[in-house]
Design a protein around this motif. Structure first.
Motif, PDB file in Angstrom:
ATOM      1  N   HIS A 187      34.546  47.709  48.164  1.00  0.00           N
ATOM      2  CA  HIS A 187      34.728  46.578  47.263  1.00  0.00           C
ATOM      3  C   HIS A 187      36.072  45.892  47.472  1.00  0.00           C
ATOM      4  CE1 HIS A 187      31.543  48.516  44.413  1.00  0.00           C
ATOM      5  NE2 HIS A 187      31.037  48.051  45.537  1.00  0.00           N
ATOM      6  N   MET A 188      37.054  46.641  47.991  1.00  0.00           N
ATOM      7  CA  MET A 188      38.323  46.020  48.306  1.00  0.00           C
ATOM      8  C   MET A 188      38.134  44.972  49.403  1.00  0.00           C
ATOM      9  SD  MET A 188      41.954  47.754  49.406  1.00  0.00           S
ATOM     10  CE  MET A 188      41.284  48.512  50.882  1.00  0.00           C
ATOM     11  N   VAL A 189      37.293  45.288  50.383  1.00  0.00           N
ATOM     12  CA  VAL A 189      37.017  44.321  51.445  1.00  0.00           C
ATOM     13  C   VAL A 189      36.373  43.065  50.862  1.00  0.00           C
ATOM     14  CG1 VAL A 189      35.667  43.903  53.535  1.00  0.00           C
ATOM     15  CG2 VAL A 189      36.824  46.093  53.225  1.00  0.00           C
ATOM     16  N   THR A 190      35.428  43.271  49.933  1.00  0.00           N
ATOM     17  CA  THR A 190      34.768  42.124  49.305  1.00  0.00           C
ATOM     18  C   THR A 190      35.765  41.287  48.517  1.00  0.00           C
ATOM     19  OG1 THR A 190      32.683  43.343  49.150  1.00  0.00           O
ATOM     20  CG2 THR A 190      32.939  41.426  47.717  1.00  0.00           C
ATOM     21  N   LEU A 191      36.629  41.937  47.755  1.00  0.00           N
ATOM     22  CA  LEU A 191      37.617  41.213  46.960  1.00  0.00           C
ATOM     23  C   LEU A 191      38.573  40.411  47.845  1.00  0.00           C
ATOM     24  CD1 LEU A 191      38.451  43.910  44.263  1.00  0.00           C
ATOM     25  CD2 LEU A 191      37.352  41.707  43.868  1.00  0.00           C
ATOM     26  N   VAL A 192      39.017  41.026  48.945  1.00  0.00           N
ATOM     27  CA  VAL A 192      39.919  40.316  49.846  1.00  0.00           C
ATOM     28  C   VAL A 192      39.203  39.118  50.464  1.00  0.00           C
ATOM     29  CG1 VAL A 192      41.237  40.487  51.997  1.00  0.00           C
ATOM     30  CG2 VAL A 192      41.317  42.353  50.330  1.00  0.00           C
ATOM     31  N   ALA A 193      37.951  39.312  50.851  1.00  0.00           N
ATOM     32  CA  ALA A 193      37.187  38.218  51.444  1.00  0.00           C
ATOM     33  C   ALA A 193      36.993  37.078  50.449  1.00  0.00           C
ATOM     34  CB  ALA A 193      35.837  38.729  51.939  1.00  0.00           C
ATOM     35  N   GLN A 194      36.744  37.425  49.194  1.00  0.00           N
ATOM     36  CA  GLN A 194      36.570  36.394  48.171  1.00  0.00           C
ATOM     37  C   GLN A 194      37.869  35.620  47.948  1.00  0.00           C
ATOM     38  OE1 GLN A 194      35.098  38.761  44.899  1.00  0.00           O
ATOM     39  NE2 GLN A 194      32.965  38.294  45.380  1.00  0.00           N
ATOM     40  N   ALA A 195      38.974  36.337  47.855  1.00  0.00           N
ATOM     41  CA  ALA A 195      40.260  35.672  47.659  1.00  0.00           C
ATOM     42  C   ALA A 195      40.592  34.768  48.837  1.00  0.00           C
ATOM     43  CB  ALA A 195      41.361  36.719  47.455  1.00  0.00           C
ATOM     44  N   ALA A 196      40.323  35.268  50.051  1.00  0.00           N
ATOM     45  CA  ALA A 196      40.593  34.459  51.240  1.00  0.00           C
ATOM     46  C   ALA A 196      39.713  33.215  51.265  1.00  0.00           C
ATOM     47  CB  ALA A 196      40.369  35.300  52.500  1.00  0.00           C
ATOM     48  N   GLN A 197      38.479  33.345  50.788  1.00  0.00           N
ATOM     49  CA  GLN A 197      37.590  32.190  50.755  1.00  0.00           C
ATOM     50  C   GLN A 197      38.120  31.116  49.811  1.00  0.00           C
ATOM     51  OE1 GLN A 197      33.456  32.965  49.771  1.00  0.00           O
ATOM     52  NE2 GLN A 197      33.100  30.811  49.244  1.00  0.00           N
ATOM     53  N   ILE A 198      38.568  31.531  48.632  1.00  0.00           N
ATOM     54  CA  ILE A 198      39.113  30.560  47.683  1.00  0.00           C
ATOM     55  C   ILE A 198      40.304  29.828  48.286  1.00  0.00           C
ATOM     56  CG2 ILE A 198      40.248  30.274  45.447  1.00  0.00           C
ATOM     57  CD1 ILE A 198      38.685  32.741  44.497  1.00  0.00           C
ATOM     58  N   ALA A 248      38.185  27.690  36.236  1.00  0.00           N
ATOM     59  CA  ALA A 248      38.351  27.175  37.593  1.00  0.00           C
ATOM     60  C   ALA A 248      37.373  27.826  38.562  1.00  0.00           C
ATOM     61  CB  ALA A 248      39.788  27.408  38.062  1.00  0.00           C
ATOM     62  N   LEU A 249      37.129  29.113  38.375  1.00  0.00           N
ATOM     63  CA  LEU A 249      36.205  29.816  39.260  1.00  0.00           C
ATOM     64  C   LEU A 249      34.752  29.416  38.995  1.00  0.00           C
ATOM     65  CD1 LEU A 249      37.871  33.341  39.322  1.00  0.00           C
ATOM     66  CD2 LEU A 249      37.731  31.710  41.214  1.00  0.00           C
ATOM     67  N   ARG A 250      34.443  29.095  37.748  1.00  0.00           N
ATOM     68  CA  ARG A 250      33.096  28.572  37.463  1.00  0.00           C
ATOM     69  C   ARG A 250      32.889  27.229  38.160  1.00  0.00           C
ATOM     70  NH1 ARG A 250      34.411  30.727  32.242  1.00  0.00           N
ATOM     71  NH2 ARG A 250      33.144  32.594  31.821  1.00  0.00           N
ATOM     72  N   GLU A 251      33.892  26.368  38.113  1.00  0.00           N
ATOM     73  CA  GLU A 251      33.802  25.069  38.784  1.00  0.00           C
ATOM     74  C   GLU A 251      33.710  25.270  40.306  1.00  0.00           C
ATOM     75  OE1 GLU A 251      37.082  22.698  37.582  1.00  0.00           O
ATOM     76  OE2 GLU A 251      36.463  22.614  35.458  1.00  0.00           O
ATOM     77  N   HIS A 252      34.483  26.225  40.811  1.00  0.00           N
ATOM     78  CA  HIS A 252      34.441  26.537  42.244  1.00  0.00           C
ATOM     79  C   HIS A 252      33.049  27.002  42.652  1.00  0.00           C
ATOM     80  CE1 HIS A 252      34.993  29.333  45.734  1.00  0.00           C
ATOM     81  NE2 HIS A 252      35.748  28.331  46.180  1.00  0.00           N
ATOM     82  N   ALA A 253      32.420  27.811  41.797  1.00  0.00           N
ATOM     83  CA  ALA A 253      31.066  28.292  42.090  1.00  0.00           C
ATOM     84  C   ALA A 253      30.078  27.143  42.141  1.00  0.00           C
ATOM     85  CB  ALA A 253      30.644  29.323  41.042  1.00  0.00           C
ATOM     86  N   LEU A 254      30.223  26.181  41.232  1.00  0.00           N
ATOM     87  CA  LEU A 254      29.331  25.024  41.238  1.00  0.00           C
ATOM     88  C   LEU A 254      29.526  24.184  42.498  1.00  0.00           C
ATOM     89  CD1 LEU A 254      29.590  23.881  37.504  1.00  0.00           C
ATOM     90  CD2 LEU A 254      27.635  24.983  38.623  1.00  0.00           C
ATOM     91  N   ASP A 255      30.771  24.080  42.941  1.00  0.00           N
ATOM     92  CA  ASP A 255      31.072  23.257  44.110  1.00  0.00           C
ATOM     93  C   ASP A 255      30.652  23.924  45.418  1.00  0.00           C
ATOM     94  OD1 ASP A 255      32.171  21.348  42.465  1.00  0.00           O
ATOM     95  OD2 ASP A 255      34.240  22.055  42.739  1.00  0.00           O
ATOM     96  N   THR A 256      30.769  25.256  45.481  1.00  0.00           N
ATOM     97  CA  THR A 256      30.575  25.960  46.758  1.00  0.00           C
ATOM     98  C   THR A 256      29.337  26.843  46.791  1.00  0.00           C
ATOM     99  OG1 THR A 256      31.892  27.878  46.050  1.00  0.00           O
ATOM    100  CG2 THR A 256      33.084  26.021  47.074  1.00  0.00           C
ATOM    101  N   GLY A 257      28.779  27.143  45.631  1.00  0.00           N
ATOM    102  CA  GLY A 257      27.659  28.090  45.581  1.00  0.00           C
ATOM    103  C   GLY A 257      28.097  29.536  45.631  1.00  0.00           C
ATOM    104  N   ALA A 258      29.394  29.778  45.578  1.00  0.00           N
ATOM    105  CA  ALA A 258      29.920  31.149  45.666  1.00  0.00           C
ATOM    106  C   ALA A 258      29.971  31.784  44.285  1.00  0.00           C
ATOM    107  CB  ALA A 258      31.299  31.142  46.318  1.00  0.00           C
ATOM    108  N   GLY A 259      28.817  31.976  43.697  1.00  0.00           N
ATOM    109  CA  GLY A 259      28.770  32.577  42.367  1.00  0.00           C
ATOM    110  C   GLY A 259      29.196  34.025  42.318  1.00  0.00           C
ATOM    111  N   ASP A 260      29.189  34.687  43.473  1.00  0.00           N
ATOM    112  CA  ASP A 260      29.602  36.087  43.501  1.00  0.00           C
ATOM    113  C   ASP A 260      31.067  36.241  43.123  1.00  0.00           C
ATOM    114  OD1 ASP A 260      29.868  34.793  46.209  1.00  0.00           O
ATOM    115  OD2 ASP A 260      31.042  36.609  46.590  1.00  0.00           O
ATOM    116  N   ILE A 261      31.882  35.199  43.385  1.00  0.00           N
ATOM    117  CA  ILE A 261      33.317  35.330  43.127  1.00  0.00           C
ATOM    118  C   ILE A 261      33.595  35.332  41.626  1.00  0.00           C
ATOM    119  CG2 ILE A 261      35.591  34.308  43.502  1.00  0.00           C
ATOM    120  CD1 ILE A 261      34.589  33.201  46.132  1.00  0.00           C
ATOM    121  N   ILE A 262      33.009  34.404  40.883  1.00  0.00           N
ATOM    122  CA  ILE A 262      33.224  34.397  39.445  1.00  0.00           C
ATOM    123  C   ILE A 262      32.630  35.646  38.800  1.00  0.00           C
ATOM    124  CG2 ILE A 262      31.206  32.888  39.139  1.00  0.00           C
ATOM    125  CD1 ILE A 262      34.257  33.217  36.787  1.00  0.00           C
ATOM    126  N   ASP A 263      31.493  36.099  39.307  1.00  0.00           N
ATOM    127  CA  ASP A 263      30.897  37.324  38.762  1.00  0.00           C
ATOM    128  C   ASP A 263      31.843  38.510  38.945  1.00  0.00           C
ATOM    129  OD1 ASP A 263      28.633  35.918  38.051  1.00  0.00           O
ATOM    130  OD2 ASP A 263      27.449  36.581  39.777  1.00  0.00           O
TER     131      ASP A 263
END
Length: 307
Positions: A187-198, A248-263
């Motif tokens: 999950h650390m890898v996932t978190l880092v990937a999500q942060a890098a994506q933002i 901000a993350l909810r808006e980001h999810a709407l813009d990018t489809g990356a709902g996994d990040i806000i979740d």
């Protein structure tokens, strides 16, 4: 039953990243690797790189020739492999059989024991690249070891010979042990990937360069000081900032489809708040304010503040 370098003829079933590296480590400790199974081109290349000169054999031939069989296969494939070989009467009396699964203990090797073999569970608590650099990393690694009491010294000796540290895990605790490792490392890898994506989405050209010092320091502090190293808006009860993050993350999810990040942010922030409150790092009022801030229509209230 002390293990001496060069004593054992070892067969490796599964030339994946783990099997090839551990085979090379055991070979480096003086044991003889008598055969390795490899199916894909990648596994054959890996076997040639890390185990030069070791013949690629069929699984049944490896078991027949080996005093120690190392089963380095995916978790879900392990039970079927063990029972399938038992149906072929492949397991031998006195034969050491070790698997590298974190999830399973020695129960999955019951057919081995029934045939008179010695079951061992040796799970390396590290990630593998399948390259020679993994061999040096073993010296800082630990293995989750499970075996019957009389056979535990054998399992521990094998781990020590590979340069690592054995940590005894009870049979009943194997799944929780593995869950802890997967929850942290994967999950650390996932978190880092999500942060890098933002960061990439807002135009930061080298997200990893920005994140690297922060994450390395955070990990080191967490390993050294535990939860007392916790910092940030949740730990401070800064509900206004938490609410702003969530929005901000909810808006980001709407813009990018990356709902996994806000979740993930909501789940981890909620868990962080709960653990901080349990340790009385957060007052009851601040805890409720943070939890409210995580809701889409919540009122963040007044947090503890701080920069």
């Amino acid at each position: 039953m002390a293990i001496k370098p060069g004593r054992l003829g070892i067969g490796i079933i599964g030339a994946g990243k783990v099997g090839a590296v551990l085979g090379a480590a055991l070979r480096g400790a003086g044991h003889a690797v008598v055969g390795v199974s490899a199916v894909s081109d990648a596994s054959k290349d890996r076997a040639e790189l890390l185990l030069p000169g070791v013949p690629v054999l069929e699984v049944a031939d490896i078991v027949e020739r080996s005093e120690l069989v190392l089963l380095a296969v995916p978790d879900d494939a392990l039970p079927g492999l063990v029972t399938g070989l038992a149906a072929m009467n492949a397991w031998q009396v006195g034969q050491l059989v070790a698997h590298t699964s974190g999830r399973f203990g020695i129960g999955v090797l019951a057919p081995v024991k029934a045939a008179g073999g010695i079951p061992l569970a040796l799970h390396p608590a590290m990630t593998f690249t399948g390259m020679s650099l993994d061999l040096s990393r073993l010296t800082d690694a630990s293995f989750g070891v499970t075996a019957e009491p009389a056979m535990l010294p054998i399992a521990q000796a094998l781990v020590v010979e590979m340069g690592a540290e054995p940590v005894v895990i009870a049979e009943a605790d194997r799944v929780l042990y593995h869950a802890a490792l997967a929850h942290s490392a994967n999950h650390m890898v996932t978190l880092v990937a999500q942060a890098a994506q933002i960061l990439g989405d807002i135009g930061v050209e080298a997200p990893n360069q920005l994140l690297g010092p922060l994450l390395r320091a955070s990990l080191e502090n967490a390993l050294t000081a535990g939860e007392s190293a916790l910092t940030g808006p949740v730990a401070r009860g800064d509900a206004g900032t938490v609410a702003a993050h969530a929005e901000a993350l909810r808006e980001h999810a709407l813009d990018t489809g990356a709902g996994d990040i806000i979740d993930a942010y909501l789940a981890m922030s909620g868990a962080t708040a709960t653990r901080a409150a349990r340790r009385r790092l957060l007052s009851a009022e601040a805890y409720l304010a943070v939890q409210a801030a995580l809701m889409p229509d919540g009122e963040p209230g007044t947090g503890a503040g701080g920069s």
